[in-house]
Scaffold this active site. Structure first.
Site, short mmCIF file in Angstrom:
data_model
loop_
_atom_site.label_atom_id
_atom_site.label_comp_id
_atom_site.label_asym_id
_atom_site.label_seq_id
_atom_site.Cartn_x
_atom_site.Cartn_y
_atom_site.Cartn_z
N CYS A 2 -0.04 11.16 -25.71
CA CYS A 2 -0.65 11.36 -24.90
C CYS A 2 0.66 11.09 -23.71
O CYS A 2 1.65 11.18 -23.82
CB CYS A 2 -0.55 9.53 -25.53
SG CYS A 2 -1.04 9.49 -26.79
N ARG A 27 -2.30 17.13 -19.66
CA ARG A 27 -1.81 17.23 -21.65
C ARG A 27 -2.70 17.19 -22.55
O ARG A 27 -3.04 17.16 -23.39
CB ARG A 27 -1.05 16.31 -21.70
CG ARG A 27 0.77 16.37 -21.24
CD ARG A 27 1.27 15.38 -20.96
NE ARG A 27 1.82 14.52 -21.99
CZ ARG A 27 2.38 15.12 -22.21
NH1 ARG A 27 3.73 15.43 -21.85
NH2 ARG A 27 3.36 14.28 -23.80
N TRP A 79 -4.01 10.19 -26.16
CA TRP A 79 -4.47 11.79 -27.25
C TRP A 79 -5.39 10.60 -28.47
O TRP A 79 -4.17 10.78 -28.42
CB TRP A 79 -4.09 12.86 -26.87
CG TRP A 79 -4.15 13.43 -27.54
CD1 TRP A 79 -3.26 13.64 -29.34
CD2 TRP A 79 -5.03 15.02 -27.19
NE1 TRP A 79 -3.69 14.94 -29.84
CE2 TRP A 79 -4.68 15.30 -29.37
CE3 TRP A 79 -5.18 15.12 -26.68
CZ2 TRP A 79 -5.48 16.54 -29.51
CZ3 TRP A 79 -6.31 16.97 -26.73
CH2 TRP A 79 -6.31 17.41 -28.61
N ASN A 105 3.05 6.67 -26.96
CA ASN A 105 3.45 7.88 -28.00
C ASN A 105 4.26 8.23 -29.23
O ASN A 105 5.04 7.36 -29.16
CB ASN A 105 3.90 8.27 -26.54
CG ASN A 105 3.52 9.24 -25.78
OD1 ASN A 105 1.97 8.88 -25.63
ND2 ASN A 105 3.38 9.92 -24.51
N GLY A 106 3.07 8.69 -29.53
CA GLY A 106 3.63 8.60 -31.36
C GLY A 106 3.03 7.51 -32.20
O GLY A 106 1.27 8.01 -31.63
N GLU A 487 -3.82 37.56 -38.13
CA GLU A 487 -3.30 36.43 -36.93
C GLU A 487 -2.31 37.40 -36.02
O GLU A 487 -2.34 36.42 -34.76
CB GLU A 487 -2.13 35.22 -37.72
CG GLU A 487 -2.09 34.56 -36.60
CD GLU A 487 -3.23 33.58 -35.76
OE1 GLU A 487 -4.73 33.83 -35.66
OE2 GLU A 487 -2.61 33.03 -34.48
N LYS A 491 -3.06 37.93 -32.19
CA LYS A 491 -2.34 36.87 -31.23
C LYS A 491 -1.64 38.29 -30.19
O LYS A 491 -2.32 37.74 -28.48
CB LYS A 491 -0.99 36.16 -31.92
CG LYS A 491 -1.10 34.92 -32.58
CD LYS A 491 -0.83 33.96 -31.57
CE LYS A 491 -2.71 33.14 -31.28
NZ LYS A 491 -3.57 33.36 -32.24
N GLU A 494 -5.24 39.10 -28.27
CA GLU A 494 -5.25 38.34 -27.29
C GLU A 494 -4.74 38.09 -26.02
O GLU A 494 -5.01 37.52 -25.12
CB GLU A 494 -6.20 36.43 -27.67
CG GLU A 494 -5.04 36.16 -28.61
CD GLU A 494 -5.15 34.60 -29.22
OE1 GLU A 494 -6.60 34.09 -28.33
OE2 GLU A 494 -5.08 34.15 -29.85
N HIS A 510 -6.57 53.76 -47.06
CA HIS A 510 -7.33 53.96 -47.56
C HIS A 510 -8.67 54.37 -46.18
O HIS A 510 -9.57 54.35 -46.11
CB HIS A 510 -8.41 53.18 -48.17
CG HIS A 510 -7.44 53.09 -49.43
ND1 HIS A 510 -7.91 53.37 -50.81
CD2 HIS A 510 -6.56 51.57 -50.10
CE1 HIS A 510 -7.00 52.79 -51.33
NE2 HIS A 510 -6.72 52.08 -51.27
N LYS A 608 -10.90 28.29 -24.26
CA LYS A 608 -9.79 27.05 -25.30
C LYS A 608 -10.80 26.50 -26.96
O LYS A 608 -9.87 26.75 -27.62
CB LYS A 608 -9.25 26.32 -24.50
CG LYS A 608 -8.50 25.28 -25.34
CD LYS A 608 -7.48 26.53 -26.48
CE LYS A 608 -6.42 25.29 -27.13
NZ LYS A 608 -5.78 26.49 -28.05
C1 AGP Z 1 -6.91 31.82 -30.95
O1 AGP Z 1 -5.91 32.25 -30.49
C2 AGP Z 1 -7.96 31.00 -29.94
N1 AGP Z 1 -8.25 30.31 -29.41
C3 AGP Z 1 -9.54 31.45 -31.40
O2 AGP Z 1 -9.26 32.08 -31.86
C4 AGP Z 1 -9.57 30.00 -32.09
O3 AGP Z 1 -8.39 29.85 -32.88
C5 AGP Z 1 -10.97 30.16 -31.99
O4 AGP Z 1 -12.20 29.82 -31.35
C6 AGP Z 1 -11.19 28.25 -33.19
O5 AGP Z 1 -10.99 27.62 -32.41
P1 AGP Z 1 -10.54 26.14 -32.78
O6 AGP Z 1 -10.15 26.10 -33.74
O7 AGP Z 1 -10.95 24.92 -31.80
O8 AGP Z 1 -12.33 25.41 -34.41
#
Ligand code: AGP
Length: 613
Positions: A2, A27, A79, A105-106, A487, A491, A494, A510, A608
């Site tokens: 928050c 935020r 939040w 906050n917290g 993962e 990273k 992307e 393979h 996002k």
């Molecule tokens: C990962 O860095 C991306 N932001 C993306 O793969 C994300 O994890 C995916 O779209 C799932 O989003 P969510 O966790 O909000 O469901």
């Protein structure tokens, strides 16, 4: 997290508070509110949604009235953690008399016990929040000295807080306190301010005192009086803030992603807070149900649903559920699950993993699983989000808003909580108390393990410098480190736009190994584990064909001969090691992207939250 802003003196408080809330909007939040004190009374306004809604609410008041004149106030962007995003749950919260207002906050861990005690004493709560408990506790302790009342109440609180409190009987005064949740005090001309984030202060002053844990401060327009919870005086001198507001929002980090990577000791701590039972070697996850509900013991299989990074967390969870709970588990790509007529029913525990709680494919998969009678639980960061509402039960991540599109602290929080879920399910089945206690202790080490990886950032930068100009890269891992390799590749893809592939280490020979040429970067996760030697052999197969190796290795163990760099992680249980290993790969991707001059926080083509199919 928050946002908090407060001000004493120097003219009308309302515009300062609203401006501060707008500064804190980045935020992430779901509701906002403010309280002013003057002429022996309080005025409170709260609104769900954006700060603009709160501003509109206040614009209906007389501009010549308190909102145009009173000079002491506090404000908050919420939040949601305890209780959905509603006006009733928005801060500020009041004590029983309505003469004391609190923004917070917290997370107060013992708020349920405190609330029961207050209800038994006749309190009637207006919200579901832990903050209202604190406000009422302060009011009950108030006998004319606001700071003494705040201190008395905080002594009964367990958990993390950053609070600002005002009282109608003490105009021109604010009391603020912090423990585990940032709070800073700004000193301006004839005015003192408080905020949870320096970004909200930069418009007024660059002289800022960063309060320490255990600090309590009495703020007046011309004084800042800091003490401990024992009221012993504490000397705090102001720092000079950077002139650039955006830098202040990122708390001095170049990108939000870097800030959020470095928040991970705290965000993992918050995800674990109050959920590890070291004595019994168990986890306390209210949303998952308990053995007596029959939930844990009668579950026949676990299905972990997610997309992208969340799917990778599910894949780590699959290993944890099978190893700790001896429970058949499957990580499923949510879009695939929803369309393949899934064989799922009442004996299946389905866990939907999602940072945003709004991912369309995951939400649809949840509905599909529910329609077939499965027990569906959410593992979500955003309180009150669609997936949280659709599952109705589950575990919130509590890692705070994740601003950067590339997920970092959400992933490590998800894995941490999935380890706890596996421990809980295991202890309701055949996992022994001894093994449970050992695992609980390892999980509890996570914040410190992450901290130690972050401290080695300079060695990661050196590795990134070797990789930064390659257009292709491979990430290899075995067991629970296979999803970590996926993962790490995601990273890098992307945020640096390098074509990176994650593979099971045994899979390269393979076919994909045909792609290796001189200097192709291969990141190999060779931590201490039963398959470490096999993984090192796979690394050697790559190096023999000219690849440049970057190895994730356990402290004290040798990395593969001839590697470009070793990224060292602390020695810990191989399941738990997935988190520090992921942090090392997050930093690697970040620094490659930084060296390549990429935008990082908002990569091209990405959103996002993917709320479309
Ligand atoms: C990962 O860095 C991306 N932001 C993306 O793969 C994300 O994890 C995916 O779209 C799932 O989003 P969510 O966790 O909000 O469901």
């Amino acid at each position: 997290m928050c946002g908090i802003i407060g001000v004493v003196g120097g003219g009308a408080a309302a515009p300062v508070l609203l401006g501060g809330l707008r500064r804190l909007e980045y935020r992430g939040y779901d509701s906002a509110g403010l309280a002013l004190s003057g002429e022996g009374r309080l005025l409170v306004r709260r609104a769900v949604g954006k700060v603009a809604a709160l501003t509109e609410r206040i614009a209906q008041d007389d501009p010549e009235g308190p909102f145009g004149r009173w000079t002491t106030g506090i404000a908050h962007t919420r939040w949601a953690t305890h209780g959905a995003p509603t006006e009733a749950n928005a801060h500020p919260h009041l004590d029983r008399t309505g003469r004391i207002a609190v923004v917070h906050n917290g997370i107060i861990e013992n708020y349920r016990q405190l609330r029961s005690r207050l209800e038994a004493a006749g309190h009637r709560f207006a919200s579901e929040t832990d903050t209202e408990v604190l406000a009422r506790l302060i009011g009950d302790r108030h006998q004319g000295d606001l700071r003494a009342a705040v201190v008395a109440a905080l002594r009964e609180v367990e958990g993390a807080y950053g609070v600002a409190v005002l009282c109608a009987d003490e105009p021109g005064a604010l009391v603020v306190a912090r423990k585990g949740s940032p709070l800073c005090v700004g000193i301006a001309e004839g005015r003192v301010l408080v905020a949870s984030d320096p970004a909200a202060l930069v418009a007024h002053t660059r002289q800022v005192i960063h309060l320490d844990d255990g600090d309590v401060a009495l703020l007046r327009a011309d004084s800042v009086d800091v003490s401990g919870l024992d009221l012993s005086p504490r000397h705090r001198s102001p720092d000079e803030l950077p002139p650039d507001v955006a830098a202040a929002e990122r708390d001095g980090h170049e990108h939000f992603m870097h800030k959020e990577m470095h928040e991970q000791p705290e965000s993992v701590r918050n995800a674990l807070r109050g959920r590890i039972d070291l004595r019994n070697g168990d986890a306390v996850l209210a949303g998952l149900g308990r053995g007596e509900d029959g939930e844990d013991a009668t579950v026949r299989r676990a299905i972990l649903l997610g997309c992208g990074t969340s799917l990778h967390a599910c894949m780590v969870g699959e290993f944890a559920f099978e190893e700790l709970a001896q429970l058949p588990a499957e990580a499923e790509q949510a879009a695939e699950f929803r369309y393949r007529n899934p064989l799922v029913g009442p004996d299946d525990l389905v866990v939907a993993v999602s940072q945003s709680g709004e991912t369309a494919d995951t939400l649809a998969a949840v509905k599909e699983a529910r329609s077939r009678g499965a027990r569906v639980r959410g593992l979500v960061n955003v309180v009150g989000s669609a997936i949280a509402r659709q599952t109705g039960r589950g575990v919130y991540l509590h890692v705070g808003p994740e601003v950067s599109v590339a997920s970092t602290k959400a992933f490590t929080g998800q894995v941490a909580v999935l380890l706890l879920m596996a421990l809980r399910l295991g202890r309701s089945r055949r996992l022994s108390p001894e093994r449970g206690r050992a695992m609980a202790a390892e999980i509890a080490r996570l914040p410190e393990l992450v901290e130690r990886v972050l401290e080695r950032e300079s060695s990661v930068i050196r590795a990134a410098e070797r990789m930064a100009h390659s257009e292709h890269a491979f990430f290899l891992g075995r067991g629970p480190m296979h999803p970590v390799a996926l993962e790490g590749a995601l990273k890098l893809k992307e945020i640096s736009y390098v074509h990176a592939e994650g593979y099971h280490a045994a899979e390269l020979k393979h076919g994909p190994i045909a792609l290796l040429t001189e200097g192709t970067p291969v990141v190999v996760i060779a931590n201490r584990s039963p398959v470490r030697d096999k993984t090192l052999s796979n690394a050697e197969e790559c190096r023999a064909r000219g690849a440049g190796l970057v190895a994730v290795v356990t402290q004290g163990q040798e990395g593969p001969p001839g590697a470009w760099a070793d990224l060292v992680i602390p020695d810990c249980d191989p399941l738990v090691a997935t988190v520090p290993a992921a942090v090392a790969l997050q930093m690697l991707a970040y620094h490659v992207a930084r060296i390549r001059g990429c935008p990082i926080d908002q990569p091209r083509n990405l959103a996002k939250s993917v709320t479309v199919e």
